[in-house]
Write a protein that holds these residues in place. Structure first.
Motif, mmCIF file in Angstrom:
data_model
loop_
_atom_site.group_PDB
_atom_site.id
_atom_site.type_symbol
_atom_site.label_atom_id
_atom_site.label_comp_id
_atom_site.label_asym_id
_atom_site.label_seq_id
_atom_site.Cartn_x
_atom_site.Cartn_y
_atom_site.Cartn_z
ATOM 1 N N ILE A 1 0.914 -1.351 0.067
ATOM 2 C CA ILE A 1 -0.047 0.040 -0.061
ATOM 3 C C ILE A 1 0.993 1.259 -0.007
ATOM 4 O O ILE A 1 0.543 2.077 -0.791
ATOM 5 N N PHE A 2 1.990 1.172 0.961
ATOM 6 C CA PHE A 2 2.893 2.216 1.115
ATOM 7 C C PHE A 2 3.474 2.702 -0.370
ATOM 8 O O PHE A 2 3.535 3.751 -0.883
ATOM 9 N N ARG A 3 3.977 1.741 -1.015
ATOM 10 C CA ARG A 3 4.633 1.840 -2.188
ATOM 11 C C ARG A 3 3.861 2.093 -3.572
ATOM 12 O O ARG A 3 4.012 2.810 -4.350
ATOM 13 N N VAL A 4 2.586 1.490 -3.634
ATOM 14 C CA VAL A 4 1.547 1.540 -4.830
ATOM 15 C C VAL A 4 0.792 2.730 -4.743
ATOM 16 O O VAL A 4 0.416 3.541 -5.797
ATOM 17 N N THR A 5 0.453 3.272 -3.783
ATOM 18 C CA THR A 5 -0.507 4.289 -3.422
ATOM 19 C C THR A 5 0.404 5.748 -3.747
ATOM 20 O O THR A 5 -0.391 6.772 -4.042
ATOM 21 N N GLY A 6 1.446 5.719 -3.880
ATOM 22 C CA GLY A 6 2.353 6.955 -4.166
ATOM 23 C C GLY A 6 2.974 7.539 -2.775
ATOM 24 O O GLY A 6 3.515 8.738 -2.747
ATOM 25 N N LEU A 7 2.434 7.073 -1.644
ATOM 26 C CA LEU A 7 2.949 7.487 -0.092
ATOM 27 C C LEU A 7 4.214 7.673 -0.198
ATOM 28 O O LEU A 7 4.730 8.499 0.538
ATOM 29 N N GLU A 8 5.125 6.492 -0.638
ATOM 30 C CA GLU A 8 6.175 6.408 -0.377
ATOM 31 C C GLU A 8 7.232 7.768 -1.019
ATOM 32 O O GLU A 8 7.855 8.311 -0.465
ATOM 33 N N HIS A 9 6.647 7.978 -2.260
ATOM 34 C CA HIS A 9 7.158 9.289 -2.989
ATOM 35 C C HIS A 9 6.947 10.443 -1.927
ATOM 36 O O HIS A 9 7.941 11.381 -1.821
ATOM 37 N N ALA A 10 5.827 10.647 -1.739
ATOM 38 C CA ALA A 10 5.232 11.714 -0.874
ATOM 39 C C ALA A 10 6.073 11.791 0.694
ATOM 40 O O ALA A 10 6.511 12.764 0.853
ATOM 41 N N VAL A 11 6.236 10.697 1.018
ATOM 42 C CA VAL A 11 6.941 10.828 2.365
ATOM 43 C C VAL A 11 8.443 11.013 2.320
ATOM 44 O O VAL A 11 8.928 11.884 3.060
ATOM 45 N N TYR A 12 8.973 10.418 1.184
ATOM 46 C CA TYR A 12 10.655 11.041 1.075
ATOM 47 C C TYR A 12 10.794 12.337 0.425
ATOM 48 O O TYR A 12 11.763 12.672 0.694
ATOM 49 N N ALA A 13 9.843 12.969 0.076
ATOM 50 C CA ALA A 13 9.753 14.290 -0.119
ATOM 51 C C ALA A 13 9.505 15.204 0.873
ATOM 52 O O ALA A 13 9.631 16.554 0.810
#
Length: 173
Positions: free
Chosen positions: A117-129
């Motif tokens: 879920i973290f990786r597919v939903t785009g949360l990962e990108h938003a978090v690291y930014a």
């Protein structure tokens, strides 16, 4: 497939013979397993806590280089977990039929789904930014809480493996 059928998949006689025939294998595997879990909780736990708002002076992206170390810890735990399961003198059914192990595996599955879920939903990108002194997205905070809870259950389940009868008794089962 029954629990007995699952256990038969993990019955590997040469592994059981090797683990039981070499006194160093079990303790080295335990140390490696603990070290692997320390990597997971140390690196992913820190990342989760930062997502939740702790250590705000730290940009979340600065934690990203440590994630591969958590992956190494996870791989070490999968390997040593298989050593435990296939090498135990009680045969793999000891683990497969153990409520603590079942809870541990359920939490591990939920942690994996949470990661997807973290990786597919785009949360990962938003978090690291997310820069220093800024808040992570709310969805990421939910993922972080689920992650921390899952990994704590994985640890607790592992620690309670040897106390299955006590756990069952205390739950009235």
């Amino acid at each position: 497939m029954t629990l007995q059928g699952i256990a038969r998949v993990f019955e590997i006689p040469f592994m059981q013979d090797y683990v039981n025939g070499h006194a160093y294998v079990w303790p080295v595997s335990e140390m490696t397993h603990y070290l692997g879990m320390s990597f997971i909780m140390g690196f992913i736990g820190t990342l989760d806590l930062r997502i939740l708002g702790f250590f705000k002076g730290l940009p979340i992206g600065s934690l990203r280089p440590f994630v591969p170390l958590a992956v190494i810890g996870f791989c070490a735990n999968v390997f040593t977990g298989l050593v435990f399961m296939t090498g135990t003198p009680q045969h793999p059914i000891f683990y497969i039929d153990n409520l603590s192990f079942q809870l541990k595996m359920a939490a591990l599955l939920l942690a994996a789904i949470n990661l997807v879920i973290f990786r597919v939903t785009g949360l990962e990108h938003a978090v690291y930014a997310t820069p220093a002194n800024a808040d992570a997205p709310t969805g990421a905070k939910v993922v972080a809480v689920v992650s921390l809870v899952c990994w704590c259950i994985v640890i607790l389940g592992g620690r309670l493996l040897m106390y299955n009868d006590t756990l069952l008794y205390s739950l009235g089962l």
